[in-house]
Design a protein around this motif. Structure first.
Motif, PDB file in Angstrom:
ATOM      1  N   ILE A 265    -131.190 -57.691  34.522  1.00  0.00           N
ATOM      2  CA  ILE A 265    -132.380 -57.957  35.325  1.00  0.00           C
ATOM      3  C   ILE A 265    -132.305 -59.398  35.817  1.00  0.00           C
ATOM      4  O   ILE A 265    -132.236 -60.336  35.017  1.00  0.00           O
ATOM      5  CB  ILE A 265    -133.671 -57.756  34.522  1.00  0.00           C
ATOM      6  N   GLN A 266    -132.305 -59.566  37.148  1.00  0.00           N
ATOM      7  CA  GLN A 266    -132.308 -60.900  37.740  1.00  0.00           C
ATOM      8  C   GLN A 266    -133.717 -61.200  38.262  1.00  0.00           C
ATOM      9  O   GLN A 266    -134.247 -60.467  39.108  1.00  0.00           O
ATOM     10  CB  GLN A 266    -131.310 -60.994  38.892  1.00  0.00           C
ATOM     11  N   LEU A 267    -134.299 -62.254  37.739  1.00  0.00           N
ATOM     12  CA  LEU A 267    -135.648 -62.642  38.123  1.00  0.00           C
ATOM     13  C   LEU A 267    -135.613 -63.612  39.301  1.00  0.00           C
ATOM     14  O   LEU A 267    -134.836 -64.569  39.305  1.00  0.00           O
ATOM     15  CB  LEU A 267    -136.347 -63.304  36.930  1.00  0.00           C
ATOM     16  N   TYR A 268    -136.473 -63.358  40.306  1.00  0.00           N
ATOM     17  CA  TYR A 268    -136.616 -64.243  41.465  1.00  0.00           C
ATOM     18  C   TYR A 268    -138.085 -64.664  41.546  1.00  0.00           C
ATOM     19  O   TYR A 268    -138.914 -63.967  42.151  1.00  0.00           O
ATOM     20  CB  TYR A 268    -136.183 -63.531  42.750  1.00  0.00           C
ATOM     21  N   PRO A 269    -138.424 -65.805  40.928  1.00  0.00           N
ATOM     22  CA  PRO A 269    -139.829 -66.235  40.903  1.00  0.00           C
ATOM     23  C   PRO A 269    -140.353 -66.575  42.307  1.00  0.00           C
ATOM     24  O   PRO A 269    -139.619 -67.098  43.151  1.00  0.00           O
ATOM     25  CB  PRO A 269    -139.796 -67.487  40.016  1.00  0.00           C
ATOM     26  N   GLU A 270    -141.603 -66.302  42.529  1.00  0.00           N
ATOM     27  CA  GLU A 270    -142.240 -66.593  43.824  1.00  0.00           C
ATOM     28  C   GLU A 270    -142.124 -68.071  44.175  1.00  0.00           C
ATOM     29  O   GLU A 270    -141.907 -68.426  45.328  1.00  0.00           O
ATOM     30  CB  GLU A 270    -143.713 -66.169  43.769  1.00  0.00           C
TER      31      GLU A 270
ATOM     32  N   ALA B  76    -142.746 -46.019  32.171  1.00  0.00           N
ATOM     33  CA  ALA B  76    -141.303 -45.970  31.951  1.00  0.00           C
ATOM     34  C   ALA B  76    -140.637 -45.434  33.215  1.00  0.00           C
ATOM     35  O   ALA B  76    -141.154 -44.533  33.873  1.00  0.00           O
ATOM     36  CB  ALA B  76    -140.975 -45.078  30.763  1.00  0.00           C
ATOM     37  N   PHE B  77    -139.491 -46.008  33.549  1.00  0.00           N
ATOM     38  CA  PHE B  77    -138.721 -45.528  34.706  1.00  0.00           C
ATOM     39  C   PHE B  77    -137.274 -45.390  34.274  1.00  0.00           C
ATOM     40  O   PHE B  77    -136.706 -46.308  33.670  1.00  0.00           O
ATOM     41  CB  PHE B  77    -138.823 -46.504  35.883  1.00  0.00           C
ATOM     42  N   ARG B  78    -136.686 -44.240  34.585  1.00  0.00           N
ATOM     43  CA  ARG B  78    -135.290 -44.014  34.240  1.00  0.00           C
ATOM     44  C   ARG B  78    -134.414 -44.289  35.450  1.00  0.00           C
ATOM     45  O   ARG B  78    -134.572 -43.653  36.487  1.00  0.00           O
ATOM     46  CB  ARG B  78    -135.074 -42.586  33.741  1.00  0.00           C
ATOM     47  N   GLN B  79    -133.509 -45.217  35.286  1.00  0.00           N
ATOM     48  CA  GLN B  79    -132.610 -45.598  36.374  1.00  0.00           C
ATOM     49  C   GLN B  79    -131.293 -44.836  36.227  1.00  0.00           C
ATOM     50  O   GLN B  79    -130.610 -44.956  35.208  1.00  0.00           O
ATOM     51  CB  GLN B  79    -132.348 -47.106  36.343  1.00  0.00           C
ATOM     52  N   GLU B  80    -130.966 -44.049  37.256  1.00  0.00           N
ATOM     53  CA  GLU B  80    -129.717 -43.290  37.196  1.00  0.00           C
ATOM     54  C   GLU B  80    -128.520 -44.228  37.334  1.00  0.00           C
ATOM     55  O   GLU B  80    -128.603 -45.289  37.947  1.00  0.00           O
ATOM     56  CB  GLU B  80    -129.706 -42.242  38.320  1.00  0.00           C
ATOM     57  N   LYS B  81    -127.404 -43.811  36.761  1.00  0.00           N
ATOM     58  CA  LYS B  81    -126.195 -44.629  36.787  1.00  0.00           C
ATOM     59  C   LYS B  81    -125.780 -44.930  38.221  1.00  0.00           C
ATOM     60  O   LYS B  81    -125.759 -44.041  39.079  1.00  0.00           O
ATOM     61  CB  LYS B  81    -125.063 -43.904  36.054  1.00  0.00           C
ATOM     62  N   GLY B  82    -125.447 -46.190  38.476  1.00  0.00           N
ATOM     63  CA  GLY B  82    -124.990 -46.596  39.795  1.00  0.00           C
ATOM     64  C   GLY B  82    -126.104 -46.925  40.768  1.00  0.00           C
ATOM     65  O   GLY B  82    -125.833 -47.336  41.904  1.00  0.00           O
TER      66      GLY B  82
ATOM     67  N   GLU C 217    -133.033 -47.443  30.976  1.00  0.00           N
ATOM     68  CA  GLU C 217    -134.442 -47.253  30.635  1.00  0.00           C
ATOM     69  C   GLU C 217    -135.191 -48.533  30.974  1.00  0.00           C
ATOM     70  O   GLU C 217    -134.890 -49.601  30.434  1.00  0.00           O
ATOM     71  CB  GLU C 217    -134.608 -46.936  29.147  1.00  0.00           C
ATOM     72  N   LEU C 218    -136.163 -48.410  31.858  1.00  0.00           N
ATOM     73  CA  LEU C 218    -136.932 -49.579  32.280  1.00  0.00           C
ATOM     74  C   LEU C 218    -138.382 -49.399  31.828  1.00  0.00           C
ATOM     75  O   LEU C 218    -139.053 -48.443  32.229  1.00  0.00           O
ATOM     76  CB  LEU C 218    -136.870 -49.719  33.799  1.00  0.00           C
TER      77      LEU C 218
END
Length: 233
Positions: free
Chosen positions: A2-7, A177-183, A215-216
């Motif tokens: 996870i890359q955070l980009y602060p406002e 919860a959000f499931r992120q598919e591979k790729g 898993e997010l």
């Protein structure tokens, strides 16, 4: 990852009538190291003064989605469409082989705020088209509601790309919860409030670019949180 980009670190443009915070390089903001995320090329957080806007200009081979957060936007294009959209509605333009459009804030007193998103299309040279989709704002409550996707449905704008744009309003302390598919990739943007994403804290207008997180877990902070999540290749 996870890359955070602060406002607070995002580029800011102020033309007087237009205040914009682009997530990726755009216009005067040049940063080749930040030119997109997967097929995503633009995420502009635009604030447009009453009675002002963008004159007629061309686009081609781009999927353009505008999520109106506050106020109204008037759209006119070379396809003959003339329409005003408000908060709770999503505009979609398939620029394809070419379209000219103009958009401005028709109000005499209220500021317009919208998120304008651009994506590379699934193929070049598509037939240009335009639509406005109105979603049920009550269905945002503690759920991820699709508002634009490759497969259209009632209240869901059709995008010519394999992606889905979700909006959600989480009550204080609620989790999703959000499931992120591979790729796949996830672009997460906090419109109002605060949340954690797998424990990483994001505040208002912060964003995160996420990959390889199957898993997010999203948890709202101590207030109602309005968020946008985009699942894209």
């Amino acid at each position: 990852m996870i890359q955070l980009y602060p406002e607070r670190l995002r580029h800011k443009t102020d033309l007087g009538w237009l205040k914009s915070r682009p997530s990726f390089q755009f216009g005067e903001y040049v940063d080749p190291e930040n030119s997109g995320f997967g097929v995503m090329r633009v995420c502009n957080d635009d604030f447009v003064a009453p009675g002002r806007g963008f004159g007629a200009h061309p686009h081609s081979d781009m999927e353009i989605v505008s999520i109106i957060l506050k106020g109204q936007i008037r759209h006119e294009d070379s396809l003959g469409n003339v329409e005003i959209a408000s908060a709770g509605e999503v505009q979609r333009i398939t620029a394809g082989s070419g379209v000219v459009h103009a958009e401005y804030n028709p109000s005499e007193s209220e500021e317009l705020n919208l998120l304008q998103l651009w994506f590379m299309p699934r193929e070049r040279g598509l037939t240009p088209s335009y639509e406005t989709a109105r979603y049920d704002q009550a269905k945002l409550r503690n759920a991820l509601l699709p508002v634009a996707a490759a497969v259209p449905a009632e209240g869901v704008a059709k995008v010519e790309q394999d992606l889905t744009i979700y909006l959600s309003r989480l009550d204080a302390g609620r989790e999703l919860a959000f499931r992120q598919e591979k790729g796949r990739r996830v672009f997460l943007f906090v419109i109002e409030g605060s949340l954690t994403a797998n424990g990483l804290a994001l505040g208002t207008r912060d964003e995160a670019r996420i990959a390889d997180e199957p898993e997010l877990a999203l948890a709202a902070g101590g207030e109602e949180t309005f968020l946008m999540l985009i699942d894209l290749p």
